[in-house]
Design a protein around this motif. Structure first.
Motif, PDB file in Angstrom:
ATOM      1  N   LEU A  36       0.833  -1.203   0.000  1.00 30.11           N
ATOM      2  CA  LEU A  36       0.000   0.000   0.000  1.00 30.11           C
ATOM      3  C   LEU A  36       0.872   1.258   0.000  1.00 30.11           C
ATOM      4  O   LEU A  36       0.612   2.192  -0.751  1.00 30.11           O
ATOM      5  CB  LEU A  36      -0.944   0.002   1.202  1.00 30.11           C
ATOM      6  N   ASN A  37       1.910   1.273   0.820  1.00 31.41           N
ATOM      7  CA  ASN A  37       2.799   2.437   0.871  1.00 31.41           C
ATOM      8  C   ASN A  37       3.495   2.662  -0.466  1.00 31.41           C
ATOM      9  O   ASN A  37       3.635   3.798  -0.923  1.00 31.41           O
ATOM     10  CB  ASN A  37       3.827   2.289   1.988  1.00 31.41           C
ATOM     11  N   LEU A  43       1.569   6.680  -6.784  1.00 31.09           N
ATOM     12  CA  LEU A  43       0.430   7.480  -7.252  1.00 31.09           C
ATOM     13  C   LEU A  43       0.581   8.954  -6.864  1.00 31.09           C
ATOM     14  O   LEU A  43      -0.014   9.824  -7.484  1.00 31.09           O
ATOM     15  CB  LEU A  43      -0.879   6.968  -6.650  1.00 31.09           C
ATOM     16  N   GLY A  44       1.342   9.198  -5.815  1.00 32.08           N
ATOM     17  CA  GLY A  44       1.420  10.551  -5.282  1.00 32.08           C
ATOM     18  C   GLY A  44       0.186  10.888  -4.475  1.00 32.08           C
ATOM     19  O   GLY A  44      -0.179  12.050  -4.332  1.00 32.08           O
ATOM     20  N   ALA A  45      -0.469   9.879  -3.930  1.00 29.44           N
ATOM     21  CA  ALA A  45      -1.712  10.059  -3.182  1.00 29.44           C
ATOM     22  C   ALA A  45      -1.416  10.325  -1.717  1.00 29.44           C
ATOM     23  O   ALA A  45      -0.497   9.743  -1.145  1.00 29.44           O
ATOM     24  CB  ALA A  45      -2.593   8.820  -3.319  1.00 29.44           C
ATOM     25  N   THR A  46      -2.215  11.183  -1.109  1.00 33.37           N
ATOM     26  CA  THR A  46      -2.082  11.440   0.324  1.00 33.37           C
ATOM     27  C   THR A  46      -2.957  10.491   1.142  1.00 33.37           C
ATOM     28  O   THR A  46      -2.697  10.263   2.311  1.00 33.37           O
ATOM     29  CB  THR A  46      -2.473  12.892   0.656  1.00 33.37           C
ATOM     30  N   HIS A  47      -4.000   9.958   0.529  1.00 30.00           N
ATOM     31  CA  HIS A  47      -4.900   9.003   1.194  1.00 30.00           C
ATOM     32  C   HIS A  47      -5.299   7.945   0.178  1.00 30.00           C
ATOM     33  O   HIS A  47      -5.656   8.266  -0.951  1.00 30.00           O
ATOM     34  CB  HIS A  47      -6.159   9.714   1.713  1.00 30.00           C
ATOM     35  N   LEU A  48      -5.252   6.675   0.585  1.00 28.32           N
ATOM     36  CA  LEU A  48      -5.647   5.587  -0.313  1.00 28.32           C
ATOM     37  C   LEU A  48      -6.188   4.431   0.522  1.00 28.32           C
ATOM     38  O   LEU A  48      -5.472   3.869   1.348  1.00 28.32           O
ATOM     39  CB  LEU A  48      -4.456   5.124  -1.156  1.00 28.32           C
TER      40      LEU A  48
END
Length: 181
Positions: A36-37, A43-48
């Motif tokens: 996940l990390n 992705l450059g996502a802050t929340h997933l």
């Protein structure tokens, strides 16, 4: 790639460019913290939320294929998938599918980087709204307002009793005075 806090029904598909050595970059389990990390960072996502994402080998889809999975499994309109057929059929290896719900209502900007390569963003096909008449004629017609029977107010009974008692006492006093005079 912008994700709004009210985003709903979008499905993003990414190809995972695996190294030529054949070793997998991700362990295909988004519920593992390491995977996940890595995916979130790529992705450059802050929340997933891992419950709304999938990471799998295209070969695992066997005879259904990626396009069939997108239509039957993800609910994307067949016309949208057919439009990108050549590009989708050329995909092999690992694919990442991310649903809008994976971002949990958090507005963010995605900036996918290697090993992820954006393939496309698709919208879930919504079922058309269809209204049918009710099957029974018992529900046809207009509902009339039914008058409610008048129910006595118990407070009025107490009020009448309070007012009547002094009048009754005065009346009894007059009769007693006249009789015993």
């Amino acid at each position: 790639m912008q994700v709004s806090e009210t985003e709903f029904g979008l499905i993003r598909i990414f190809s995972v460019d695996e190294p030529e050595s054949g070793s997998a970059l991700f362990d295909h389990d988004l519920n593992s913290e390491d995977c996940l990390n890595l995916v979130q960072s790529a992705l450059g996502a802050t929340h997933l939320d891992p419950d709304y994402g999938e990471l799998f080998a295209v070969a695992d889809l066997e005879e259904v294929g990626l396009r069939g999975y997108m239509v039957q499994g993800l609910g994307i309109a067949e016309a949208d998938v057919t439009q990108d057929a050549l590009r989708l059929d050329a995909l092999s290896g690992t694919v990442l599918v991310v649903l809008s719900k994976a971002f949990g209502g958090h507005a963010q900007e995605l900036s996918p980087k290697s090993p992820l390569r954006w393939v496309g963003t698709y919208r879930e096909e919504k079922a058309p709204v269809h209204y049918e008449p009710l099957p029974s004629s018992g529900s046809a017609g207009v509902v009339e307002e039914v008058p409610h029977p008048h129910q006595p107010n118990p407070h009025l009974n107490v009020l009448w009793a309070v007012l009547a008692l002094p009048i009754l006492l005065i009346f009894v006093g007059i009769i007693g005075f006249l009789l015993f005079k």
